[in-house]
Design an enzyme around this catalytic site. Structure first.
Site, mmCIF file in Angstrom:
data_model
loop_
_atom_site.group_PDB
_atom_site.id
_atom_site.type_symbol
_atom_site.label_atom_id
_atom_site.label_comp_id
_atom_site.label_asym_id
_atom_site.label_seq_id
_atom_site.Cartn_x
_atom_site.Cartn_y
_atom_site.Cartn_z
ATOM 1 N N GLU A 1 14.621 61.597 -28.915
ATOM 2 C CA GLU A 1 15.526 60.608 -28.377
ATOM 3 C C GLU A 1 17.042 60.558 -28.915
ATOM 4 O OE1 GLU A 1 11.613 60.542 -26.207
ATOM 5 O OE2 GLU A 1 12.401 60.325 -28.133
ATOM 6 N N LYS B 1 10.501 68.796 -32.679
ATOM 7 C CA LYS B 1 10.367 68.614 -33.878
ATOM 8 C C LYS B 1 8.685 69.709 -34.220
ATOM 9 C CE LYS B 1 8.709 63.707 -35.619
ATOM 10 N NZ LYS B 1 8.841 62.395 -35.349
ATOM 11 N N TYR C 1 32.545 76.721 -33.687
ATOM 12 C CA TYR C 1 30.340 76.460 -33.715
ATOM 13 C C TYR C 1 30.352 76.650 -35.356
ATOM 14 C CZ TYR C 1 31.932 81.748 -33.661
ATOM 15 O OH TYR C 1 31.820 83.375 -33.505
ATOM 16 N N GLU D 1 6.527 60.091 -42.131
ATOM 17 C CA GLU D 1 7.668 61.035 -41.623
ATOM 18 C C GLU D 1 9.080 60.576 -41.952
ATOM 19 O OE1 GLU D 1 7.094 61.689 -37.134
ATOM 20 O OE2 GLU D 1 6.180 59.976 -37.453
#
Length: 132
Positions: free
Chosen positions: A74, A99, A54, A22
């Site tokens: 997290e 994810k 934004y 990863e």
């Protein structure tokens, strides 16, 4: 009651995760952000300075995804929430990090974490009030 600016589906490539592949190969992360604001000042003045831009927010989200790797989504969500709360008009935020290419051995659609943060700290689930 406050107003909400929503930014959904911001996608960028990051190298987050606990596995070496990863970190080496990277993967796409998708982020949804809701920002609680009081839109009366912005709508009354028609001035961008009185709200959350934004476009700038989207760039900040991408920058957080693309910066140095972390193990957990997290942690990534916390980073993004902290960036949102740097905006003067942001009262609170809800951040969801998806994810979709997580290394899971069974068929799945998505893995995500959703956090809610305010300037004063986290909101306990279901209370609707800030922590002391």
């Amino acid at each position: 009651m406050n107003d909400t600016i929503r930014l959904t589906g911001v996608r960028a490539r990051g190298h987050h995760g606990v596995f070496d592949h990863e970190r080496a190969d990277g993967q796409d992360f998708v982020v949804d952000v809701a920002v609680e604001v009081d839109a009366r000042a912005a709508s009354g003045t028609d001035d961008l300075e009185n709200t959350v831009h934004y476009g700038v927010l989207a760039e900040q989200v991408v920058a957080e995804i693309e910066r140095d790797p972390v193990d957990l989504i997290e942690t990534l969500a916390e980073r993004i929430a902290a960036a949102v709360l740097t905006h003067r008009a942001a009262l609170a935020t809800e951040v969801t990090v998806h994810k979709p290419q997580a290394p899971i051995t069974v068929p799945f659609t998505d893995v995500s974490i959703t956090i809610r943060r305010t300037r004063g700290g986290a909101l306990p689930a279901g209370t609707g009030e800030e922590e002391e």
